[in-house]
Design a protein around this motif. Structure first.
Motif, PDB file in Angstrom:
ATOM      1  N   THR A 244      63.600  40.267  46.505  1.00  0.00           N
ATOM      2  CA  THR A 244      62.361  40.605  47.145  1.00  0.00           C
ATOM      3  C   THR A 244      60.872  41.430  47.172  1.00  0.00           C
ATOM      4  OG1 THR A 244      62.323  42.403  48.940  1.00  0.00           O
ATOM      5  CG2 THR A 244      63.228  40.475  49.257  1.00  0.00           C
ATOM      6  N   HIS A 245      59.681  41.611  47.771  1.00  0.00           N
ATOM      7  CA  HIS A 245      58.868  42.521  47.734  1.00  0.00           C
ATOM      8  C   HIS A 245      58.343  43.230  48.536  1.00  0.00           C
ATOM      9  CE1 HIS A 245      58.553  38.897  44.759  1.00  0.00           C
ATOM     10  NE2 HIS A 245      57.421  39.580  43.524  1.00  0.00           N
TER      11      HIS A 245
ATOM     12  N   GLY B 210      66.224  25.877  46.742  1.00  0.00           N
ATOM     13  CA  GLY B 210      65.668  26.557  45.962  1.00  0.00           C
ATOM     14  C   GLY B 210      65.064  28.065  46.063  1.00  0.00           C
ATOM     15  N   LEU B 211      65.378  28.612  46.905  1.00  0.00           N
ATOM     16  CA  LEU B 211      64.629  29.754  46.852  1.00  0.00           C
ATOM     17  C   LEU B 211      64.906  30.777  46.081  1.00  0.00           C
ATOM     18  CD1 LEU B 211      62.697  31.771  49.415  1.00  0.00           C
ATOM     19  CD2 LEU B 211      64.726  32.214  49.951  1.00  0.00           C
ATOM     20  N   GLY B 212      63.344  31.147  45.925  1.00  0.00           N
ATOM     21  CA  GLY B 212      64.193  32.231  44.344  1.00  0.00           C
ATOM     22  C   GLY B 212      63.331  33.790  44.446  1.00  0.00           C
ATOM     23  N   SER B 213      62.378  33.739  45.829  1.00  0.00           N
ATOM     24  CA  SER B 213      62.634  35.443  46.549  1.00  0.00           C
ATOM     25  C   SER B 213      61.808  35.259  47.434  1.00  0.00           C
ATOM     26  CB  SER B 213      61.727  36.022  44.579  1.00  0.00           C
ATOM     27  OG  SER B 213      60.210  35.441  44.453  1.00  0.00           O
ATOM     28  N   LEU B 214      61.744  36.325  47.822  1.00  0.00           N
ATOM     29  CA  LEU B 214      60.754  36.548  49.234  1.00  0.00           C
ATOM     30  C   LEU B 214      59.253  36.921  49.262  1.00  0.00           C
ATOM     31  CD1 LEU B 214      63.224  37.707  52.309  1.00  0.00           C
ATOM     32  CD2 LEU B 214      62.618  35.600  50.776  1.00  0.00           C
ATOM     33  N   PRO B 215      57.591  36.756  49.380  1.00  0.00           N
ATOM     34  CA  PRO B 215      56.897  37.776  49.006  1.00  0.00           C
ATOM     35  C   PRO B 215      56.757  38.847  50.332  1.00  0.00           C
ATOM     36  CG  PRO B 215      56.198  35.942  50.645  1.00  0.00           C
ATOM     37  CD  PRO B 215      57.946  35.546  49.997  1.00  0.00           C
TER      38      PRO B 215
ATOM     39  N   LEU C  64      59.999  29.692  42.889  1.00  0.00           N
ATOM     40  CA  LEU C  64      59.576  29.124  44.420  1.00  0.00           C
ATOM     41  C   LEU C  64      60.026  30.984  45.322  1.00  0.00           C
ATOM     42  CD1 LEU C  64      61.073  26.158  44.869  1.00  0.00           C
ATOM     43  CD2 LEU C  64      58.942  26.386  44.465  1.00  0.00           C
ATOM     44  N   LYS C  65      58.545  31.726  45.285  1.00  0.00           N
ATOM     45  CA  LYS C  65      59.154  32.424  46.428  1.00  0.00           C
ATOM     46  C   LYS C  65      57.633  32.617  47.692  1.00  0.00           C
ATOM     47  CE  LYS C  65      55.627  37.142  45.702  1.00  0.00           C
ATOM     48  NZ  LYS C  65      54.733  37.620  45.063  1.00  0.00           N
ATOM     49  N   PHE C  66      59.408  31.898  48.339  1.00  0.00           N
ATOM     50  CA  PHE C  66      58.454  31.479  49.624  1.00  0.00           C
ATOM     51  C   PHE C  66      59.120  32.215  51.147  1.00  0.00           C
ATOM     52  CE2 PHE C  66      57.582  27.019  49.681  1.00  0.00           C
ATOM     53  CZ  PHE C  66      56.939  26.670  48.152  1.00  0.00           C
ATOM     54  N   TYR C  67      58.150  32.208  52.041  1.00  0.00           N
ATOM     55  CA  TYR C  67      59.016  32.971  53.725  1.00  0.00           C
ATOM     56  C   TYR C  67      58.570  34.588  53.435  1.00  0.00           C
ATOM     57  CZ  TYR C  67      59.645  27.930  53.531  1.00  0.00           C
ATOM     58  OH  TYR C  67      59.456  26.409  53.381  1.00  0.00           O
ATOM     59  N   THR C  68      57.986  34.933  54.448  1.00  0.00           N
ATOM     60  CA  THR C  68      57.709  36.603  55.204  1.00  0.00           C
ATOM     61  C   THR C  68      59.554  36.954  55.618  1.00  0.00           C
ATOM     62  OG1 THR C  68      56.508  36.359  56.916  1.00  0.00           O
ATOM     63  CG2 THR C  68      55.090  36.406  54.918  1.00  0.00           C
TER      64      THR C  68
END
Ligand code: SF4
Length: 368
Positions: free
Chosen positions: A218-219, A174-179, A144-148
């Motif tokens: 993050t990205h 459950g957050l996995g990473s941030l866009p 789950l890649k969620f929320y800037t």
């Protein structure tokens, strides 16, 4: 700039790249002012290889979702956002979003959901956490890649708590990473012009810094091709490089070209970036960001043929199958919203590279 002039101008930079030395602000300006595209591409590809890159080009099988397009910010470059009462405004419940994700999963077995939203002032932190919990339970193998970072900052304002508290709640859910969205251009001059309602860039960095410390990768992105100068583009890249030195959690950088359709800038006569500018940004990003592992050629934005060429300008990732992208489509992207794996594989192979399907964290899932 004539080709021979360009070779002379780029020679000191090539020496630095070959020696593994870091490029500085002036080097960045020299690169971005150079019009010898092929020389830039070759130099960026050299930098990629000198730093350990091989022939692999990555993609992920992913689904794009947006839970709400209601937004309080009103960025001038945005064609996606609505006010709550405007036609086309939507806010999905967690159950509606999960139902849609599960239905899509039956069709395409994606390994990642990428979800970004408007900054909706009519919800609370639980609205965001609930959807993560329900998705994790319904699709436990999906990242789950969620929320800037802008959304995380917005949640902290809604809830009256810190970035860290928000991230801990979301990580537990459950957050996995941030866009990487919300970065736009860090220059305060530009932000005042294009996104006066958006948070200060320091907040964007603080969210990413905190996420990295909590073990959330993050990205990062840059939106270019509007009112920014070359100096402001290079400054943006250097600020990202500095953050990566400090916290090390950026997985990839994605340069995003501004799409003016259906925005105030279209009425003022702004047009799309050219292919030359897009390729130049890929190359300059690869050269300047010596500590961020991957540069993405985002095909939804630049089109698949141009993304293919970008693989020789320093990019090593074409993002993914991208089922259901809405944000660039609203602003006039014409490249469709879905790409099948065989077409991505063919595109990468015909560029002379090795297609590798990855998960979000760049673990290899399959190689062709
Ligand atoms: S870019 Fe994001 S924050 Fe800005 S108006 Fe659009 S949805 Fe809102």
């Amino acid at each position: 700039m004539a080709v021979l002039d360009a070779i002379d101008t780029l020679a000191p930079i090539r020496e630095k790249v070959e020696a593994g030395e870091r490029l500085d602000f002036e080097d960045g300006l020299t690169l971005i002012e150079c019009d010898d595209l092929l020389a830039l591409g070759e130099l960026a590809d050299l930098a990629r290889r000198v730093r350990g890159g091989g022939d692999e080009v990555y993609f992920v099988q992913n689904l794009y979702l947006n839970q709400t397009n209601v937004c309080r910010v009103k960025c001038k470059f945005c064609a996606f956002a609505r006010t709550r009462k405007q036609e086309g405004a939507y806010t999905l419940s967690a159950d509606e979003l999960v139902e849609e994700a599960v239905a899509q999963y039956e069709r395409s077995r994606f390994t990642e959901i990428h979800c970004v939203n408007g900054e909706n002032p009519h919800v609370d932190l639980e609205f965001y956490a609930e959807v993560l919990r329900k998705l994790r339970s319904a699709l436990p193998d999906v990242h789950l890649k969620f929320y800037t970072a802008s959304e995380i900052h917005h949640m902290s304002k809604l809830e009256g708590c810190t970035h860290e508290e928000v991230l801990r709640v979301l990580k537990d859910a459950g957050l996995g990473s941030l866009p990487g969205g919300g970065a736009e251009i860090f220059s305060e001059r530009v932000r005042r012009l294009i996104a006066p309602g958006k948070e200060h860039p320091d907040e964007w960095f603080h969210v990413h810094d905190t996420a990295h410390r909590l073990g959330i990768p993050t990205h990062c992105t840059m939106l270019y091709g509007h009112v920014e100068t070359y100096e402001e583009r290079i400054d943006h890249l250097l600020r990202l490089r500095e953050q990566q030195d400090a916290s090390g959690g950026f997985l990839a950088f994605i340069p995003l070209a501004f799409h003016p359709e259906n925005t105030v800038f279209e009425r003022r006569g702004f047009t799309f970036t050219t292919g030359a500018d897009d390729l130049k940004m890929i190359a300059v990003s690869r050269l300047m960001l010596d500590n961020i592992p991957h540069i993405k050629a985002y095909w939804i934005m630049m089109g698949l043929p141009m993304a293919q060429i970008a693989l020789h300008f320093g990019a090593d990732d074409v993002q993914g199958t991208v089922v259901r992208e809405e944000i660039f489509q609203a602003a006039g992207a014409t490249s469709g919203t879905e790409q099948k794996i065989p077409e991505l594989v063919r595109t990468i192979r015909e560029a002379g590279r090795i297609p590798v399907q990855r998960d979000t964290l760049y673990n290899e899932l399959r190689r062709w």
